[in-house]
Design a protein around this motif. Structure first.
Motif, PDB file in Angstrom:
ATOM      1  N   MET A 148      19.823 -42.991  -6.995  1.00 13.50           N
ATOM      2  CA  MET A 148      19.468 -42.548  -5.973  1.00 13.50           C
ATOM      3  C   MET A 148      19.796 -44.441  -4.973  1.00 13.50           C
ATOM      4  O   MET A 148      20.293 -45.063  -4.325  1.00 13.50           O
ATOM      5  N   ALA A 149      18.856 -45.061  -6.096  1.00  8.65           N
ATOM      6  CA  ALA A 149      18.537 -47.309  -5.933  1.00  8.65           C
ATOM      7  C   ALA A 149      19.162 -47.329  -5.473  1.00  8.65           C
ATOM      8  O   ALA A 149      20.140 -48.581  -4.967  1.00  8.65           O
ATOM      9  N   LYS A 150      20.856 -47.648  -6.418  1.00  8.00           N
ATOM     10  CA  LYS A 150      22.102 -47.503  -6.426  1.00  8.00           C
ATOM     11  C   LYS A 150      22.461 -47.614  -5.310  1.00  8.00           C
ATOM     12  O   LYS A 150      24.030 -48.019  -5.246  1.00  8.00           O
ATOM     13  N   GLY A 151      22.957 -45.988  -5.061  1.00  8.49           N
ATOM     14  CA  GLY A 151      23.664 -45.920  -3.745  1.00  8.49           C
ATOM     15  C   GLY A 151      24.751 -45.243  -4.709  1.00  8.49           C
ATOM     16  O   GLY A 151      26.044 -45.053  -3.688  1.00  8.49           O
ATOM     17  N   THR A 152      24.808 -44.407  -6.211  1.00  2.29           N
ATOM     18  CA  THR A 152      25.750 -43.751  -6.342  1.00  2.29           C
ATOM     19  C   THR A 152      25.587 -42.214  -7.084  1.00  2.29           C
ATOM     20  O   THR A 152      26.554 -41.779  -7.333  1.00  2.29           O
ATOM     21  N   PHE A 153      24.565 -41.333  -5.643  1.00  2.00           N
ATOM     22  CA  PHE A 153      24.348 -40.334  -6.542  1.00  2.00           C
ATOM     23  C   PHE A 153      24.827 -39.690  -4.662  1.00  2.00           C
ATOM     24  O   PHE A 153      25.641 -38.949  -5.847  1.00  2.00           O
TER      25      PHE A 153
END
Length: 135
Positions: free
Chosen positions: A76-81
């Motif tokens: 989520m923090a990386k924007g990949t979820f």
């Protein structure tokens, strides 16, 4: 067959930020806002449409291990979820409104080689939101 898309799910970690983004910035109506055991589920959607987005706390997912929860938080923090694709007839106005509201811009409105014109943002939880111009 008579099948429709009823709901998509995106994780959130803060119900107030979720409401601010999806209700106040995107303009979606709130259809359900449920708290239980310190967690919050919020269902939002465009007025006049039956489809919805269920914003859910990822820690509420049954059967997850602590390692899996950690991985989800990192993704989520990386924007990949999580991701969702939306569409509008006025991409430039929507882009300007989101940018003015401080949403994280991933891509400005762009003509894509596959024929679409779109832009992309991240919501406050890292979910990738792509918005396509309806021609």
């Amino acid at each position: 067959m008579d099948i429709t898309i009823h709901a998509s799910f995106l994780p959130h970690t803060d119900p107030d930020s979720a409401l601010n983004f999806y209700r106040d910035i995107l303009g979606f109506e709130v259809r359900n806002n449920v708290g239980y055991n310190g967690m919050h589920w919020i269902t939002v959607g465009p007025a006049g449409q039956d489809t919805a987005i269920v914003l859910f706390p990822p820690e509420a997912t049954p059967g997850l291990t602590d390692d899996e929860r950690k991985t989800i938080s990192e993704m989520m923090a990386k924007g990949t979820f999580g991701s969702i694709s939306l569409a509008t007839k006025d991409l430039d106005s929507v882009f300007d409104r989101l940018q003015a509201a401080g949403a994280e811009v991933v891509q400005e409105p762009t003509e894509q080689p596959y024929g679409a014109r779109d832009c992309a943002f991240r919501d406050p939880f890292g979910n990738h939101i792509r918005i396509e111009h309806l021609r």
